[in-house]
Write an enzyme that holds these catalytic residues in place. Structure first.
Site, mmCIF file in Angstrom:
data_model
loop_
_atom_site.group_PDB
_atom_site.id
_atom_site.type_symbol
_atom_site.label_atom_id
_atom_site.label_comp_id
_atom_site.label_asym_id
_atom_site.label_seq_id
_atom_site.Cartn_x
_atom_site.Cartn_y
_atom_site.Cartn_z
ATOM 1 N N CYS A 77 0.814 -1.214 0.000
ATOM 2 C CA CYS A 77 0.000 0.000 0.000
ATOM 3 C C CYS A 77 0.859 1.280 0.000
ATOM 4 C CB CYS A 77 -0.974 -0.068 1.164
ATOM 5 S SG CYS A 77 -2.414 0.970 0.926
ATOM 6 N N ARG A 125 -12.889 5.869 -0.537
ATOM 7 C CA ARG A 125 -11.729 4.999 -0.353
ATOM 8 C C ARG A 125 -12.079 3.611 -0.886
ATOM 9 N NH1 ARG A 125 -7.649 6.825 2.690
ATOM 10 N NH2 ARG A 125 -6.847 4.777 3.217
ATOM 11 N N HIS A 183 -3.423 -5.922 2.314
ATOM 12 C CA HIS A 183 -3.071 -6.019 3.739
ATOM 13 C C HIS A 183 -3.667 -7.330 4.242
ATOM 14 C CE1 HIS A 183 -2.002 -1.725 4.311
ATOM 15 N NE2 HIS A 183 -2.978 -1.457 3.463
HETATM 16 N N1 GLN Z 1 -2.297 6.833 2.408
HETATM 17 C C1 GLN Z 1 -2.384 5.939 1.309
HETATM 18 C C2 GLN Z 1 -3.743 5.899 0.662
HETATM 19 O O1 GLN Z 1 -4.733 6.175 1.287
HETATM 20 C C3 GLN Z 1 -1.941 4.556 1.739
HETATM 21 C C4 GLN Z 1 -2.918 3.862 2.646
HETATM 22 C C5 GLN Z 1 -2.363 2.578 3.234
HETATM 23 O O2 GLN Z 1 -1.174 2.314 3.194
HETATM 24 N N2 GLN Z 1 -3.241 1.781 3.825
HETATM 25 O O3 GLN Z 1 -3.816 5.573 -0.498
#
Ligand code: GLN
Length: 268
Positions: A110, A147, A216
């Site tokens: 990520c 998101r 993840h």
């Molecule tokens: N901040 C980054 C995003 O929102 C990475 C998020 C993360 O590593 N979970 O894309």
């Protein structure tokens, strides 16, 4: 716990050792990423391979990074990414590039994956320049976009060095959308979930022995075969000969995979 695991939990007959560089454990470890370290360590130990964890964070001795056999770097929110970006540019970036070019395997999840690309545009419009090792870029449009969150299943792309099994299961939570150029291969194709950008069905990217991914979970506890591919590759690069790993009983991991698959109405 299986007999195989108990039998091999004896470090008196160590044949091989692996030094695992865990980058920014205090700043970049979200949604269970730390579990990936535990999985790598245990799967090594169960086979009599000694796994040493080298934690490397802001301002730590950068020379230690040069000696690692494997790299793991997890995800983070935008604020932590800004801190890490400054620290990387103070010297670790060059070493990391050298390691990746020398085929030291790594798993970059990520936020870490975003760093390997050309840039990451944060939700507030700020641009964090990446290392540009992966020919990808990432943009987070903030409140204009939702998101990308949820369970994800993908299928590893044939032809990449980690292709000896098919499906990967994980969990994703990112605002950034990553776009790949023609010069870099995706790591996998999305079966369920969003992946790189929610549009082109690609997931992650792969360059030499380095994997960038949005999974993840922790990823390696749900995908022990990937964990073994990474261990095997790290040993093979380190000892300059092919090293085959003794199989482990993964019944527990397989049943966890089946639970998620049935939740997503998939058969794996
Ligand atoms: N901040 C980054 C995003 O929102 C990475 C998020 C993360 O590593 N979970 O894309």
């Amino acid at each position: 716990m299986t007999n195989t695991r108990l039998k091999n939990n004896n470090l008196s007959s160590i044949l091989y050792t692996l030094k695992i560089g865990w980058l920014y454990p205090d700043l970049m470890s979200t949604y269970g990423d730390r579990g990936n370290i535990i999985v790598l360590q245990k799967r090594c130990e169960w086979r009599g391979i000694e796994a040493k964890i080298e934690k490397i964070s802001v301002g730590n001795d950068i020379q230690r990074l040069q000696t690692v056999d494997f790299i793991l770097m997890g995800g983070a929110e935008d604020r932590q990414q800004e801190i890490v970006s400054k620290d990387l540019k103070a010297g670790k970036d060059k070493i990391l590039r050298q390691l990746i070019e020398n085929k030291i395997p790594g798993l970059y999840i990520c936020g870490a994956y975003q760093f390997l690309g050309k840039y990451y545009k944060e939700a507030n419009g700020n641009i964090i320049n990446g290392l540009g090792i992966f020919d990808v870029y990432t943009e987070n449009s903030g409140s204009n976009h939702t998101r990308l969150i949820g369970d994800i299943v993908s299928q590893i792309d044939p032809g990449n060095p980690f292709f000896n099994f098919d499906s990967l299961i994980g969990f994703e939570n990112h605002g950034g959308r990553t776009y790949l150029s023609k010069n870099i291969k995706p790591f996998a194709q999305v079966i369920r979930g969003f992946g790189n950008n929610g549009k082109d069905q690609t997931e992650g990217a792969i360059y030499k022995n380095s994997i960038g991914t949005y999974l993840h979970g922790p990823l390696l506890s749900k995908n022990p075969k990937l964990a073994d591919c990474l261990i095997k590759t790290a040993l093979t690069v380190k000892y300059k000969k092919e090293i085959n790993l003794e199989p482990l009983d993964d019944n527990l991991e397989d049943s966890a995979r089946r639970v998620i698959a049935s939740r997503l109405k998939l058969q794996l």
